[in-house]
Enzyme design. Structure first.
Site, mmCIF file in Angstrom:
data_model
loop_
_atom_site.group_PDB
_atom_site.id
_atom_site.type_symbol
_atom_site.label_atom_id
_atom_site.label_comp_id
_atom_site.label_asym_id
_atom_site.label_seq_id
_atom_site.Cartn_x
_atom_site.Cartn_y
_atom_site.Cartn_z
ATOM 1 N N ARG A 111 1.171 -1.182 0.058
ATOM 2 C CA ARG A 111 -0.053 -0.073 -0.128
ATOM 3 C C ARG A 111 1.216 1.469 0.073
ATOM 4 N NH1 ARG A 111 -2.804 0.090 6.408
ATOM 5 N NH2 ARG A 111 -1.178 0.196 7.105
ATOM 6 N N ASN A 149 -4.965 8.166 4.279
ATOM 7 C CA ASN A 149 -4.388 7.835 5.454
ATOM 8 C C ASN A 149 -3.099 7.621 5.893
ATOM 9 O OD1 ASN A 149 -6.148 5.899 8.027
ATOM 10 N ND2 ASN A 149 -4.071 4.324 7.108
ATOM 11 N N GLU A 150 -2.801 7.964 7.199
ATOM 12 C CA GLU A 150 -0.823 8.130 7.829
ATOM 13 C C GLU A 150 -0.630 8.444 6.576
ATOM 14 O OE1 GLU A 150 -0.439 4.230 9.574
ATOM 15 O OE2 GLU A 150 -1.689 4.725 11.595
ATOM 16 N N GLU A 308 -7.207 5.832 15.482
ATOM 17 C CA GLU A 308 -6.651 4.326 15.719
ATOM 18 C C GLU A 308 -5.849 4.148 16.837
ATOM 19 O OE1 GLU A 308 -4.518 3.477 12.671
ATOM 20 O OE2 GLU A 308 -5.458 4.162 10.591
ATOM 21 N N TRP A 316 3.254 -5.952 13.843
ATOM 22 C CA TRP A 316 4.142 -5.584 12.837
ATOM 23 C C TRP A 316 5.104 -5.223 14.067
ATOM 24 C CZ3 TRP A 316 4.395 -0.863 15.241
ATOM 25 C CH2 TRP A 316 3.572 -0.209 15.450
ATOM 26 N N GLU A 356 -2.570 -8.411 7.343
ATOM 27 C CA GLU A 356 -3.085 -7.999 8.245
ATOM 28 C C GLU A 356 -3.573 -8.680 9.167
ATOM 29 O OE1 GLU A 356 -1.979 -2.912 8.948
ATOM 30 O OE2 GLU A 356 -4.089 -3.738 7.878
ATOM 31 N N LYS A 357 -3.893 -9.812 9.197
ATOM 32 C CA LYS A 357 -4.941 -10.918 9.502
ATOM 33 C C LYS A 357 -4.351 -11.675 11.113
ATOM 34 C CE LYS A 357 -2.465 -14.803 7.216
ATOM 35 N NZ LYS A 357 -2.029 -14.355 6.011
ATOM 36 N N PHE A 358 -3.703 -10.950 11.580
ATOM 37 C CA PHE A 358 -3.008 -11.415 12.137
ATOM 38 C C PHE A 358 -3.440 -9.700 13.948
ATOM 39 C CE2 PHE A 358 -1.469 -14.690 11.031
ATOM 40 C CZ PHE A 358 -2.781 -16.420 10.969
HETATM 41 C C1 GAL Z 1 -2.308 1.955 10.433
HETATM 42 C C2 GAL Z 1 -2.498 1.933 9.363
HETATM 43 C C3 GAL Z 1 -3.624 1.020 9.521
HETATM 44 C C4 GAL Z 1 -3.312 -0.744 10.184
HETATM 45 C C5 GAL Z 1 -2.499 0.682 11.286
HETATM 46 C C6 GAL Z 1 -2.475 -1.526 12.138
HETATM 47 O O1 GAL Z 1 -0.525 2.560 10.869
HETATM 48 O O2 GAL Z 1 -3.211 3.625 9.393
HETATM 49 O O3 GAL Z 1 -4.232 1.079 8.558
HETATM 50 O O4 GAL Z 1 -2.655 -0.740 9.156
HETATM 51 O O5 GAL Z 1 -1.887 0.490 10.933
HETATM 52 O O6 GAL Z 1 -1.640 -0.747 13.311
#
Ligand code: GAL
Length: 659
Positions: A111, A149-150, A308, A316, A356-358
């Site tokens: 992305r 986004n971010e 968020e 991650w 990001e499934k986990f």
């Molecule tokens: C942010 C992002 C989200 C998602 C999240 C996961 O950086 O805006 O889309 O990826 O992290 O922690």
């Protein structure tokens, strides 16, 4: 800044319904009601499905989702959907792809694969924004626009030829003449003198240390480029949907220095912030507190929106820890205590597929019959009781000065010690003062300091003349200030202030250092007050200041480490070394008492006390029951508080104080 356009302290979340069949959407909406969700962020990664081919749109499914949410009374924070370009754009126009400092293209397949300066990307993005704004700009559910986004989450800088040309334009605007650039960059050094702007490149990979001011200006340019993208989307939204405020989700934290959010804030209708606990840190919640106090600083003290966070683990970090029972509520209240007027998460339902499934969600893979979803419902209920807190302002007696430019410049290479990191000093001092139960604002050096009892200036390596003058003025007016090592060393061009360190503050502090004496990793020195210090020392003389502590051993034995200059009713302290944690805590204790800062008299480990308007937040992540003086009503339990509020380990109280 406008207020947060959701009711009370809303519970919110990113919603990605395109990952699920329609049958799940109805269940989603029922569960949202059960959890008391106030708003959903929609469309963040929907571009490829909203515009499956250039100029052909498929809004039908999106209309349905918006209607479903609206019928359920859930407000919408509508993303412009431009965060992740669809494959047709990146394969049809590979020139939009970003390029790193080594000249490598970063391809599609994850992305944010777009160059911030690309006019081709901008054109396609704005076309979609226009469609979104015309179609949904007056939809009754839409209360907020969420640009991209971010911005800068993955691509903060691009070194491609298009970016190079944009950088040259930016430099031409900044300097007007190439000779001014040569002066600012100190290009007499190493034969770097430029004859014209056309010769300038972005700081691509070089044989050895690149010019520091070149790097600093590229950092400034790069944040301005992303901000320029934000502005372009915002301007179109304002034109087509003037009644709906516009924001984007920032990443204010101790890991991401790249965007200078003090430059962004004036362009935003309200400040929205994403924050994730960093399990790699010794104390992730201390960083959370710092990030929140800094977000409020960026917002100029106004309430902000937590856009968020994670209900439990992320995906991650090297090892991703799940939250323990009860931590979700406490962690969420930590943001509210520090000025958040909404608590939102990524994401509603844990993905079944994809990178990001986990990552945790509000509805985990286990489904709604789960401890986590029950905690989410509990959180929704707790936030529901805090509605009256919305709009109130945090009241701090202490300011910690913070500057992104100082961070950038301090952490460039070829410095006296590669072990010294700007953010370390900021975190250390913020934590020491907040652990005393003092409420702390983290503000830009240009902020109005007059209302603070104490100002802490941790390692402000780069400092402008006006900022140094404002600090001196603050002390002359009776303020108390602590400046720590390697501060005031350079001006905005990263040119050393001559005559002795700490140049910008030498006079205010009444000290002068002729040389730095950094220590090896693990090496320590002892001070004659018993403190231990490491990392850094300076060959210091106190010309016009009282010496409070001297080195007791090492090559600098007998010379000053901690000084204080009395200025009228105020005082200017200088700490020329990095005290260990307990000595930092002891000095913070002394300073806050000296300056008359509101704090706990006997602070308890793990007990956080924050003052927000009439409300006293007490969060207990320690092992012992906390008893904190307060009189009023605990909004979470409805119980009357007569003299003290008692908070069990893992518990929280929000006391509306009697006036
Ligand atoms: C942010 C992002 C989200 C998602 C999240 C996961 O950086 O805006 O889309 O990826 O992290 O922690």
């Amino acid at each position: 800044m406008t207020g947060i356009p959701f009711d009370g302290i809303a519970l919110g979340c990113d919603y990605n319904p395109e990952q699920w069949p329609r049958s799940v959407w109805r269940e989603d909406v029922a569960l949202m009601r059960e959890a008391g969700v106030g708003f959903m962020t929609l469309g963040v990664f929907s571009w490829a499905l909203l515009e499956p081919e250039p100029g052909r749109y498929d809004f039908g499914w999106f209309d349905e989702v918006l209607e479903l949410l609206h019928e359920a009374g859930v407000a919408v924070d509508l993303a412009t959907a431009t965060a992740a370009p669809p494959p047709w754009l990146t394969s049809g126009h590979p020139e939009v792809l970003p390029v790193d400092a080594e000249g490598r293209t970063l391809f599609q397949g994850s992305r944010q694969s777009w160059c911030p300066s690309s006019p081709v990307f901008r054109e396609h993005a704005l076309r979609l924004v226009g469609e979104m704004a015309r179609r949904y700009g007056s939809h009754p559910a839409v209360r907020l626009w969420h640009v991209s986004n971010e911005l800068g989450c993955h691509i903060t800088k691009c070194w491609c030829d298009v970016s190079a040309a944009a950088f040259r334009r930016w430099l031409t605007d900044r300097y007007g003449s190439i000779e001014k650039l040569n002066d600012a960059w100190g290009t007499a050094f190493w034969s770097q003198h430029y004859a014209s702007f056309d010769e300038v490149l972005p700081p691509r990979i070089t044989p050895t240390v690149p010019n520091p001011t070149h790097q600093l200006d590229f950092a400034r340019f790069s944040t301005d480029e992303l901000l320029g993208h934000y502005r372009a989307e915002r301007d179109l939204l304002r034109e087509l949907s003037p009644a709906v405020p516009v924001t984007t989700n920032l990443m204010v934290n101790a890991r991401q220095p790249d965007e200078d959010y003090f430059r962004w804030a004036p362009e935003m209708d309200l400040i929205a912030q994403d924050h994730y606990l960093d399990g790699r840190l010794a104390d992730p919640r201390a960083e959370q507190a710092l990030a929140s106090d800094l977000t409020r600083g960026v917002a100029g003290g106004a309430p902000w929106l937590l856009m968020e966070s994670a209900t439990s683990a992320v995906n991650w970090q090297p090892v991703n820890h799940a939250k323990r029972p009860g931590e979700l509520l406490l962690d969420s209240l930590r943001y509210v205590a520090r000025g958040a007027d909404a608590v939102a998460f990524f994401q509603w339902r844990a993905s079944k597929a994809g990178a990001e499934k986990f990552h945790s969600a509000l509805v985990p893979h286990a489904g709604a019959d789960s401890a986590l979803f029950r905690e989410v419902v509990g959180l929704g209920a707790a936030l529901g009781k805090l509605g009256e807190v919305a709009g109130s302002r945090v009241r701090a007696d202490v300011a910690v000065l913070f500057d992104y430019e100082a961070w950038w410049a301090c952490d460039l290479g070829s410095h006296p010690s590669g072990e010294l990191h700007y953010i370390d000093a900021v975190q250390r001092w913020h934590r020491a003062v907040t652990e005393l139960g003092a409420t702390v604002d983290v503000v830009h050096p240009s902020a109005d300091l007059s209302g603070y009892r104490l100002v802490v200036v941790p390692t402000l390596y780069l400092c402008s003349d006006p900022a140094a003058a404002a600090l001196a003025e603050y002390v002359r007016g009776g303020g108390h200030v602590l400046v720590t090592y390697f501060s005031g060393i350079v001006d905005e061009n990263d040119h050393v202030r001559l005559g002795g360190y700490p140049g910008a503050f030498r006079e205010l502090l009444g000290v002068r250092a002729e040389e730095f004496a950094p220590l090896r990793p693990g090496e320590t020195v002892t001070l004659d007050d018993g403190s231990t210090a490491g990392l850094w020392t300076e060959v210091l003389t106190a010309s016009d200041a009282e010496v409070l502590a001297r080195y007791a051993d090492g090559p600098l034995a007998g010379t000053p480490a901690l000084t204080r200059r009395t200025v009228g009713a105020g005082g200017a302290w200088y700490l020329a070394t990095r005290l260990d944690e307990s000595a930092t805590a002891a000095l913070a204790d002394r300073l806050t008492r000296d300056a008359g800062v509101a704090r706990m008299d006997a602070p308890l480990p793990g007990v956080e006390v924050v003052r927000r308007g009439r409300y006293l937040f007490v969060l207990n992540r320690g092992d012992a029951t906390a008893v904190v003086p307060a009189r009023g009503t605990d909004l979470l339990t409805g119980a009357r508080v007569d003299a003290c509020v008692t908070v069990a380990p893992g518990g929280a109280a929000v006391v509306r104080k009697e006036v």
